[in-house]
Write a protein that holds these residues in place. Structure first.
Motif, short mmCIF file in Angstrom:
data_model
loop_
_atom_site.label_atom_id
_atom_site.label_comp_id
_atom_site.label_asym_id
_atom_site.label_seq_id
_atom_site.Cartn_x
_atom_site.Cartn_y
_atom_site.Cartn_z
N PHE A 1 -1.99 -0.22 4.63
CA PHE A 1 -0.84 -1.03 5.06
C PHE A 1 -1.27 -2.45 5.42
N LEU B 1 -1.84 -4.29 1.93
CA LEU B 1 -0.74 -4.46 0.97
C LEU B 1 -0.12 -5.87 1.00
N PRO B 2 0.11 -6.47 2.17
CA PRO B 2 0.71 -7.80 2.17
C PRO B 2 -0.07 -8.83 1.35
N ILE C 1 -1.49 -8.41 -1.43
CA ILE C 1 -1.13 -8.28 -2.83
C ILE C 1 0.22 -8.94 -3.09
#
Lengths: 126, 323
Positions: free
Chosen positions: A114, A117-118, A120
């Motif tokens: 988590f 992910l940001p 990406i």
């Protein structure tokens, strides 16, 4: 009954110290991510087009967490009495610590995913 | 009694509904995304609440030992751990793209907005123009074009929020934050300060006018084309000059070029007075000039009690005449 030479992962002893390995890796990765983003933004003004260092750090963290989870999984399967494992015996203590480590490893694995992910999705220094 | 209370509270909540300043009444692409996410999250939360309530009721009513240890653990694993993890991952993947900033190019209109206690300094910088067009407490936007807001502050931290257009963005002294927006529907809207900034934080708003691109271009050209305003000796203008209003307030076309307070060029076309708090009637303007603290506590503008209401009204007439 035939003696079985214990697997190396079973010979390691789960303790309170090994219990905190996965969350510590998660915390380290979290700190590293923020530092990496801050340094990238301050020095380059943008995330690198292909953030190699970040990918390497994330993959390394995931591998280490998965490894400690796998060791805990193996230790939790050491044969013994049926559940619940709540007696003050060595084997029950070990099973308890192993299960806790496994659960923490799962949580930390998801936490690291988590956190990364940001990167990406957002390639901006806002 | 309880039912009546619920009804009254519900009606009071409904009084907050409006079309000018609401995240549900959108006129921009980003606000549309945010509203979509809000609806999906609300509906999802209600569904999850219904499912967990149902499970809870079933669990309470089920006879003892209807699940053995193994089944119970499996249920905890799936409903308590794997299920929520998958749902949260899906929500993260769904919501993250909305946080990606809208692309802006050098050909886009730049509007610099600075938050000050308790008003908004606005400067339009079209790509083809060298000098910015100054304004205050009102922002006009061309529909369908990308606009880049450069947001700053001069005293304390403020936050720039046009709920119908996009998300909030902090305005931090010494730093420029960028917010790229695109209005999609013409109309009159409202923005506010969304970070507590002092006594009159709640009285720090601004008007937002989304215009068709052609109308916006015409408005911009007209605003830029203001030539020297003939020095007709009206009582209002004489008072404005004599009281030194121009030391703080700039008015294009006059010798007044103060930049301490809000720019008052074309004040006559503004829809509100005092940063979005009062209708700009002659009486309101006159009262504000004589005692700004009364309607805006903590405001930096000094009071002018030495002016009579009639004199203040004369200045108001002069200001209203500037279009």
């Amino acid at each position: 009954m035939k003696d079985r030479r214990p697997h190396w992962s079973e010979r390691l002893k789960v303790t309170l110290w090994t219990l905190i390995v996965p969350p510590t890796i998660w915390a380290g990765h979290f700190l590293f991510s923020y530092l990496w983003a801050a340094v990238s933004c301050a020095k380059a003004g943008a995330f690198a087009t292909f953030p190699t260092l970040f990918v390497v750090g994330t993959v390394l963290a995931l591998i280490l967490i998965a490894l400690s989870g796998w060791i805990a999984w193996n230790q939790g399967r050491i044969p013994g009495a049926s559940p619940p494992h709540e007696d003050a015996t060595d084997i029950d203590r070990q099973r308890f610590l192993a299960k806790s480590t496994l659960l923490l490893a799962c949580l930390s694995f998801v936490g690291v995913l988590f956190t990364s992910l940001p990167v990406i999705f957002l390639r901006d220094c806002l | 009694m309880a039912r009546a209370c619920t009804l009254i509270i519900a009606l009071l909540c409904l009084s907050g509904c409006n079309a000018q300043q609401s995240t549900l009444s959108v006129f921009g692409a980003d606000a549309r995304d945010i509203r979509h996410i809000a609806i999906v999250l609300t509906v999802g939360a209600v569904v999850i609440l219904a499912i967990t309530t149902m499970l809870y009721i079933r669990a309470v009513r089920a006879p003892e030992h209807s699940l053995d240890h193994h089944q119970g653990m499996r249920m905890i694993l799936w409903v308590g751990a794997i299920g929520p993890t998958l749902i949260l991952t899906a929500l993260l993947l769904y919501a993250l793209p909305a946080m990606r900033p809208r692309p802006a190019s050098a050909a886009d209109l730049v509007i610099r907005v600075e938050g000050e206690q308790f008003w908004w300094r606005v400067a339009y910088r079209p790509p083809s123009e060298a000098t910015p067009l100054l304004s205050a407490n009102e922002i006009r936007l061309p529909v369908g074009r990308t606009v880049l807001f450069e947001l700053g502050a001069t005293d304390v931290i403020h936050s720039f929020w046009i709920p119908g257009l996009a998300g909030k963005m902090d305005m931090i002294p010494g730093r420029t934050n960028r917010l790229v927006v695109k209005a999609e529907k013409p109309g009159r809207y409202r923005g506010v300060c969304a970070e507590f900034c002092g006594l009159s934080h709640a009285l720090m708003a601004f008007d937002v006018i989304a215009m068709e691109p052609a109308a916006f271009d015409t408005w911009m050209a007209d605003a830029r084309a203001i030539g020297p305003i003939p020095a007709v000796a009206t009582p209002g203008r004489a008072l404005f000059d004599a009281q030194g209003c121009g030391a703080c307030h700039g008015v294009r076309g006059t010798p007044h070029a103060g930049t301490i307070g809000p720019d008052l060029s074309r004040f006559g076309e503004r829809r509100t007075l005092g940063a979005g708090i009062l209708p700009p009637t002659i009486d309101n303007i006159a009262t504000f000039i004589r005692a700004p603290q009364a309607s805006k506590p903590g405001v930096r503008m000094p009071a002018y009690p030495q002016l009579s209401q009639e004199e203040a009204r004369a200045i108001a007439h002069y200001l209203k005449g500037m279009r």
